[in-house]
Design an enzyme around this catalytic site. Structure first.
Site, PDB file in Angstrom:
ATOM      1  NE  ARG A   1      -4.262  -1.389   0.035  1.00 57.07           N
ATOM      2  CZ  ARG A   1      -4.367  -2.405  -0.818  1.00 57.07           C
ATOM      3  NH1 ARG A   1      -3.398  -2.634  -1.683  1.00 57.07           N
ATOM      4  NH2 ARG A   1      -5.435  -3.169  -0.830  1.00 57.07           N
TER       5      ARG A   1
ATOM      6  CD  GLU B   1      -4.297   2.705  -5.863  1.00 53.14           C
ATOM      7  OE1 GLU B   1      -5.307   2.023  -6.155  1.00 53.14           O
ATOM      8  OE2 GLU B   1      -3.233   2.209  -5.492  1.00 53.14           O
TER       9      GLU B   1
ATOM     10  CG  HIS C   1      -3.800  -1.294  -7.133  1.00 52.28           C
ATOM     11  ND1 HIS C   1      -4.284  -0.620  -6.048  1.00 52.28           N
ATOM     12  CD2 HIS C   1      -3.736  -2.600  -6.749  1.00 52.28           C
ATOM     13  CE1 HIS C   1      -4.509  -1.465  -5.053  1.00 52.28           C
ATOM     14  NE2 HIS C   1      -4.178  -2.681  -5.466  1.00 52.28           N
TER      15      HIS C   1
HETATM   16  N1  LIG Z   1      -0.897  -4.489  -5.457  1.00 47.27           N
HETATM   17  C1  LIG Z   1      -1.878  -5.353  -5.424  1.00 47.27           C
HETATM   18  O1  LIG Z   1      -2.544  -5.586  -6.428  1.00 47.27           O
HETATM   19  C2  LIG Z   1      -2.204  -6.082  -4.149  1.00 47.27           C
HETATM   20  C3  LIG Z   1      -2.924  -7.274  -4.219  1.00 47.27           C
HETATM   21  C4  LIG Z   1      -3.162  -7.979  -3.046  1.00 47.27           C
HETATM   22  C5  LIG Z   1      -2.715  -7.498  -1.827  1.00 47.27           C
HETATM   23  N2  LIG Z   1      -2.046  -6.313  -1.775  1.00 47.27           N
HETATM   24  C6  LIG Z   1      -1.553  -5.808  -0.486  1.00 47.27           C
HETATM   25  O2  LIG Z   1      -0.661  -6.776   0.058  1.00 47.27           O
HETATM   26  C7  LIG Z   1      -0.929  -6.931   1.449  1.00 47.27           C
HETATM   27  C8  LIG Z   1      -0.499  -8.309   1.905  1.00 47.27           C
HETATM   28  O3  LIG Z   1      -1.350  -9.276   1.309  1.00 47.27           O
HETATM   29  P1  LIG Z   1      -1.348 -10.795   1.798  1.00 47.27           P
HETATM   30  O4  LIG Z   1      -2.397 -11.491   1.014  1.00 47.27           O
HETATM   31  O5  LIG Z   1       0.016 -11.347   1.823  1.00 47.27           O
HETATM   32  O6  LIG Z   1      -1.857 -10.584   3.309  1.00 47.27           O
HETATM   33  P2  LIG Z   1      -1.682 -11.592   4.546  1.00 47.27           P
HETATM   34  O7  LIG Z   1      -2.671 -11.134   5.561  1.00 47.27           O
HETATM   35  O8  LIG Z   1      -1.708 -13.005   4.098  1.00 47.27           O
HETATM   36  O9  LIG Z   1      -0.193 -11.270   5.061  1.00 47.27           O
HETATM   37  C9  LIG Z   1       0.164 -10.067   5.692  1.00 47.27           C
HETATM   38  C10 LIG Z   1       1.294 -10.360   6.667  1.00 47.27           C
HETATM   39  O10 LIG Z   1       1.765  -9.114   7.188  1.00 47.27           O
HETATM   40  C11 LIG Z   1       2.047  -9.310   8.568  1.00 47.27           C
HETATM   41  N3  LIG Z   1       2.049  -8.022   9.254  1.00 47.27           N
HETATM   42  C12 LIG Z   1       0.989  -7.259   9.641  1.00 47.27           C
HETATM   43  N4  LIG Z   1       1.427  -6.133  10.238  1.00 47.27           N
HETATM   44  C13 LIG Z   1       2.776  -6.179  10.230  1.00 47.27           C
HETATM   45  C14 LIG Z   1       3.809  -5.309  10.696  1.00 47.27           C
HETATM   46  N5  LIG Z   1       3.497  -4.159  11.329  1.00 47.27           N
HETATM   47  N6  LIG Z   1       5.100  -5.673  10.505  1.00 47.27           N
HETATM   48  C15 LIG Z   1       5.406  -6.851   9.912  1.00 47.27           C
HETATM   49  N7  LIG Z   1       4.488  -7.734   9.473  1.00 47.27           N
HETATM   50  C16 LIG Z   1       3.193  -7.386   9.606  1.00 47.27           C
HETATM   51  C17 LIG Z   1       0.958 -10.244   9.067  1.00 47.27           C
HETATM   52  O11 LIG Z   1       1.307 -10.878  10.278  1.00 47.27           O
HETATM   53  C18 LIG Z   1       0.843 -11.209   7.877  1.00 47.27           C
HETATM   54  O12 LIG Z   1       1.690 -12.324   8.033  1.00 47.27           O
HETATM   55  C19 LIG Z   1      -2.451  -6.671   1.559  1.00 47.27           C
HETATM   56  O13 LIG Z   1      -2.813  -6.242   2.851  1.00 47.27           O
HETATM   57  C20 LIG Z   1      -2.667  -5.588   0.527  1.00 47.27           C
HETATM   58  O14 LIG Z   1      -2.524  -4.324   1.124  1.00 47.27           O
HETATM   59  C21 LIG Z   1      -1.776  -5.607  -2.907  1.00 47.27           C
END
Ligand SMILES: NC(=O)c1ccc[n+]([C@@H]2O[C@H](COP(=O)([O-])OP(=O)(O)OC[C@H]3O[C@@H](n4cnc5c(N)ncnc54)[C@H](O)[C@@H]3O)[C@@H](O)[C@H]2O)c1
Length: 314
Positions: free
Chosen positions: A236, A265, A284
């Site tokens: 993000r 965005e 994105h």
């Molecule tokens: N660009 C894109 O198209 C796109 C697509 C999907 C997801 N995303 C972003 O990617 C992020 C991650 O997705 P995911 O499916 O892997 O989520 P997920 O929930 O499977 O994994 C997120 C991980 O981050 C960890 N985490 C949370 N807060 C933290 C912190 N302060 N420090 C360190 N680790 C921390 C959590 O414990 C978890 O293991 C989503 O939240 C979203 O914002 C972007």
């Protein structure tokens, strides 16, 4: 039963929803426009990446569930949803493989200076009478491999794990930092954030945007990173201080930045991140494959219908 979508989703999901109720696609994402009309009669709301505000939820007296097509709930007022007793479902993991592939694509694109090389070739930037490969070297378009280098994953959830598997396949050393007590997959070593930043040639961000992660990669973190490192942000916009990144690029500390997420965005056309020669800025699109779109559409439809009491036979 009336299911309101702000924007259409893939046919596989639309079909599931249509089989269960009356589906209406608003075709707008503006919270005020949605609150002013379409939400009044909705039993379910499905959004893609657009916001869900408290005012929207308050304008929907029949609403029984909100479905978020994708991962990341930062655009949804979860406190308001909880206060109003409206469950929120998302599609965790459904786009993880797609984003993971994109991360490697972005890292390789930066490492090989691909956009500059493509532009130079199309622009006639290579002289006749000299071999193209040697012209590439002369033009400073020599790249680096990922094999043998170290990748640092900030966040080891669904996407982080997908990236790790692919990076290990490329011959990278993989480090990860996560606040949760995660068990790393074989070949991945958990380290504190400072150590990850100090030791990685490529840092890739996979944390949700929360109060704890906003500004996580700012001037101090960038100064800790290895000189010449690459940074990839498909998480993000708020997780990274964009101005600090531009300063680190211009100071020659950071070699490249791949960014797929912006605030707002779409970004303003004059956003300097869109025009810096060592920034790979994409719209994105990390999750935008046919494969992930189908998976997310089916998952969000099933999630929503589950809450509407129609999910048992799916
Ligand atoms: N660009 C894109 O198209 C796109 C697509 C999907 C997801 N995303 C972003 O990617 C992020 C991650 O997705 P995911 O499916 O892997 O989520 P997920 O929930 O499977 O994994 C997120 C991980 O981050 C960890 N985490 C949370 N807060 C933290 C912190 N302060 N420090 C360190 N680790 C921390 C959590 O414990 C978890 O293991 C989503 O939240 C979203 O914002 C972007």
């Amino acid at each position: 039963m009336r299911i309101l979508l702000t924007e259409p989703i893939a046919a596989a999901g639309m079909d599931l929803l249509r089989a269960a109720g009356e589906v209406h696609v608003a075709g707008v994402t503006d919270p005020a426009a949605l609150a002013a009309g379409p939400l009044a009669t909705a039993d379910a709301l499905v959004v893609r990446s657009s916001p869900v505000t408290a005012a929207m939820l308050e304008a929907a007296p029949r609403l029984r569930v909100v479905g978020r097509h994708g991962a990341g709930l930062d655009g949804i007022d979860l406190a308001a949803a909880e206060r109003l007793g409206i469950p929120v479902v998302s599609t965790p993991g459904a786009n993880a493989e797609s984003v993971a592939e994109f991360v490697l694509l972005a890292a390789l694109t930066l490492a090989r200076q691909l956009p500059a090389a493509v532009a130079a070739l199309a622009g006639g930037g290579f002289p006749a009478g000299r071999s193209l490969p040697s012209s590439v070297v002369a033009a400073g378009l020599t790249g680096t491999m990922l094999a043998g280098r170290t990748l640092g994953l900030v966040g080891l959830g669904a996407i982080g794990r997908g990236v790790a598997a692919r990076a290990l396949g490329l011959g990278m050393t993989v480090l990860a930092f996560d606040v949760a007590a995660v068990v790393p997959p074989p070949g991945v070593r958990l380290v504190p954030l400072d150590e990850l930043l100090r030791s990685s040639d490529v840092v890739s961000l996979h944390v949700p945007q929360t109060p704890q992660t906003v500004g996580l990669i700012g001037a101090a973190a960038l100064a800790t990173m290895r000189p010449g490192a690459l940074l990839v942000n498909t998480a993000r916009a708020g997780v990274v201080d964009g101005s600090a990144v531009l300063a680190a690029l211009d100071a020659g500390r950071l070699r490249g930045y791949a960014v797929d997420v912006f605030a707002p965005e779409p970004p303003a056309p004059g956003d300097p991140l869109l025009h810096h020669p060592r920034v790979l800025a994409t719209p994105h699109m990390a999750a935008m494959t046919h494969d992930a779109l189908d998976a997310m559409a089916v998952a969000v439809a099933r999630g929503v219908l589950g809450y509407l009491g129609k999910g048992r036979s799916l």
